[in-house]
Design an enzyme around this catalytic site. Structure first.
Site, PDB file in Angstrom:
ATOM      1  N   CYS A 130      -1.710  11.889  11.204  1.00 12.20           N
ATOM      2  CA  CYS A 130      -0.280  11.801  10.901  1.00 12.20           C
ATOM      3  C   CYS A 130       0.320  13.184  10.622  1.00 12.20           C
ATOM      4  CB  CYS A 130      -0.053  10.827   9.744  1.00 12.20           C
ATOM      5  SG  CYS A 130       1.607  10.136   9.694  1.00 12.20           S
ATOM      6  N   GLU A 153      -7.633   4.441   9.983  1.00 12.74           N
ATOM      7  CA  GLU A 153      -8.300   3.680   8.917  1.00 12.74           C
ATOM      8  C   GLU A 153      -7.603   2.357   8.659  1.00 12.74           C
ATOM      9  OE1 GLU A 153      -4.838   4.914   6.643  1.00 12.74           O
ATOM     10  OE2 GLU A 153      -6.023   5.844   8.242  1.00 12.74           O
ATOM     11  N   HIS A 176      -2.646   5.827  11.945  1.00 13.61           N
ATOM     12  CA  HIS A 176      -3.659   5.701  10.898  1.00 13.61           C
ATOM     13  C   HIS A 176      -4.863   4.918  11.416  1.00 13.61           C
ATOM     14  CE1 HIS A 176      -1.646   7.247   7.218  1.00 13.61           C
ATOM     15  NE2 HIS A 176      -0.577   7.106   8.001  1.00 13.61           N
TER      16      HIS A 176
END
Length: 427
Positions: free
Chosen positions: A320, A406, A404
């Protein structure tokens, strides 16, 4: 001879048999009664003065946007007046992770999912030490919670964190306005003494661009992260025998990034955003992670300088904000998007693996791929608008993703095949 038939329908088959007349209903005796209503003098006096307390909540808040529109709403959480940038998030769940994502600093998050609050909040879903966003805007606030992990209602949680929230507002209309005109600055208030004109002036005199927001969300000193993903939530980790020492720059890092790296066998040292590159190299890490974070990457030249000083000396990976800083450090440019990407349902084409991943995203800025120098590869593309969603520069062991991987909240597509750790392993 012609027969005059007054009612031809009467000769149809179903009318050959004359139905029997229905019996007349029996007339029951009726009882007449009256109800006498009384009211106390105090309640009548209150009605006369207009201060009768209604049994339901009435509109007590306003959201004034810089385009001049005024939206009446009902408040929950903290009270007062707050200014921020309004963005919309398309996730269907995970509002607590969104509330504690530091990348939302000084922003009002509008949830497009109309019903929010039904699962309450719990300690396990925190993504940072506090809430950094300016406020929460929703359509319908759940009047009850139903989840076995719930420890607190959403309204109580926001009140404790001093975060403003509003509901019973037309979030669909505001979303359409943001999609048409782009992200707008707004002022949220529960203070009736402030006029709409005053609030409009506040919104038009405030700007989020060019402001260093990272320094307000980063940690103040280095620390070691040891927590792994809990076994019940570990969706793709079979245990790693090798141990990698990773230095994670905290530009507003989410806890689940650290948990996933730890689950993959990484020893993690988290450092502040202003941590010198020379100190990082003294630790002799196997890789460096540049995390997510809020705001304009052009407003933090010191972070870009740090990234430049580490390029080519150690494998690096960015997420990001880290992706945008790497883009600038490699010679590229970043720009502000019309309304950004916020949600857990953005399709991304992985050009390396030749497949589509559903991703979780939260950013208002992007890297301009046309500005990148020769040798830098665009590895991922957002299929909604064609923007750059991933980079790689194999010569310098550089890898980054705009979204993202994750996934908290969001899908787990990007965890398959070790998307998060492949850049470190290749180093």
């Amino acid at each position: 001879m012609e027969l005059a038939i007054k009612n031809p329908i009467a000769l149809t088959t179903q009318n050959f048999l004359k139905p029997k007349p229905k019996p007349k209903p029996k007339v029951k005796s009726l009882r007449v009664f009256s109800v006498k209503c009384t009211a106390s003098i105090s309640s009548l006096d209150g009605a006369a003065t207009g201060v009768v307390e209604r049994p339901w909540k009435t509109s007590d808040a306003r959201l004034v946007l810089e385009d001049g529109s005024v939206w009446r709403a009902k408040s929950f959480g903290a009270r007062g007046t707050q200014v921020g940038e309004v963005v919309f998030n398309t996730s269907l769940s995970g509002y607590q992770e969104i509330l504690t994502d530091p990348s939302y600093a000084v922003q009002f998050v509008l949830m497009t999912n109309p019903h929010i609050g039904n699962t309450g909040v719990n300690f396990d879903d925190e993504e940072s030490r506090q809430c950094f966003l300016a406020g929460l805007v929703i359509r319908s606030l759940s009047i009850s919670t139903s989840n076995w992990r719930c420890t607190k209602a959403l309204g109580d949680y926001l009140l404790e964190r001093n975060i403003m929230g509003i509901y019973d507002v037309d979030t669909r209309a505001i979303t359409r306005r943001l999609r048409q005109d782009g992200s707008l600055v707004g002022v949220l208030t529960t203070e009736e003494s402030k006029t709409d004109e005053e609030l409009l002036e506040m919104s038009r005199s405030w700007d989020i661009e060019g402001i260093d927001l990272i320094s307000g969300v980063t940690c103040t000193a280095p620390y070691e992260w040891v927590d792994k993903t809990d076994p019940e939530w570990d969706f793709n980790c079979e245990g790693r025998g090798e141990i990698y020492h990773v230095i994670a720059y905290d530009f507003g890092i989410k806890h689940n990034i650290l948990r996933r790296l730890s689950s993959y066998g990484c020893k993690i040292t988290v450092v502040p955003s202003s941590w010198p590159a020379s100190e990082t190299l003294k630790m002799k890490p196997d890789g460096v992670l540049f995390s997510n974070g809020p705001g304009d990457p052009s407003a933090v030249p010191y972070a870009v300088k740090t990234v430049k000083e580490l390029l080519g000396k150690v494998p690096v990976f960015g997420i990001c904000m880290g992706h945008q800083l790497l883009g600038q450090a490699l010679g590229g440019k970043t720009f502000k998007m019309k309304f950004g990407h916020h949600g857990g349902n953005h399709p991304v084409r992985n050009l390396v693996a030749n497949r589509v991943e559903i991703s979780a995203q939260n950013h208002n800025y992007a890297v301009d791929p046309a500005s990148l120098p020769k040798g830098v590869e665009v590895t991922h593309i957002n299929l909604n608008d064609g923007s750059c969603a991933g980079l790689a520069f194999p010569v310098l062991n550089v890898m980054s993703l705009q979204y993202h991987p994750e996934a908290s909240p969001g899908p787990h597509d990007s965890d398959s095949g070790g998307s998060m750790n492949s850049g470190l392993h290749n180093g």
